[in-house]
Design a protein around this motif. Sequence first.
Motif: not given
Length: 310
Positions: A193, A224, A227, A231-232
């Motif tokens: 994350t 956030d 994440q 996802y990024l």
Amino acid sequence: LDEFKQIKQLHKKLLDNFYKTISQNRESQNIPSGSYNIIPRSWAENWKNWIDKADKEELENLNCSNLLCLEHKKLVYDIKKAITSKNSNKVEPFIFVNQDEFDLIQKNYIIETEVPSMLILVEKNENFIDLNPEICFECEQLRIEKEEIIKYTYVNEKIEVIYVTVNRSTRKNRRNNNEVKISKFIRVDSTDTIEILKLKIMQEFEIAPKRQQIKFNGKLLSDDTSQTLFYLKIKSLDKLELKVIEPIFEKNDTQNIIIEQGFKGSIFQKTNNLRNSNEQIFDITDQNESMKRKILHYNEEIDEQDKDND
């Protein structure tokens, strides 16, 4: 060995134009009108490597199954788009071979899955393309999604973090805002994350997570912290830009700084430095859970010190 080398030279001579096409990396947009087959670029490059290296005896069989969907036996690549695209820098995972070249390949090498010919005609300066088989757009989308998952899923890979700071050593540099860049590679997982990423960056650069400003492709990462890098769409060897968020001081803070000079070197001064800067560095492991426990303990310690000081 000499006989084997002569056989390779003969193959190169028979497929001279094919060899040059691979060497020059000629793209889909430059092919003339005619009848073509497509084969995987990976096999074409392996074939060239086999020709060039005298000691390389084995050549893998030509398998075109990855160009077709198993269910519908149609193409999973948009061949028409590849031919008409204006993006000359894009390298497609397939290569075009004319009918004569493909006949020679069929004669001299083992082909596991054949892709039928396609006819490419040019009329009135516009590409009219007739494909056999047709494109299966449903399976093409599934292929793209699968490749995305593979591309952005990894463990213990490197990404580059570029720390951008301002050299304020001289008055001249302050006027010119002279930037200094420090680059380091850190090991990450796609499941990390933003919170874990910032902790790993803290290990390397000794910058507290709350003061890290991170950009990827020119865009600031979200607040956030849950994440993930997956996802990024941050993949192996991507570059992140790191800057420090400078603390904002009120006018009364100047007086507090002057008062604290009298406690320099004392426990009181160290405690206040810990609360104000939030930059105590401690040993953390690469294990995500361990990192979370330590940062939680770190925050609790600061809260306790704040209560004692109150």
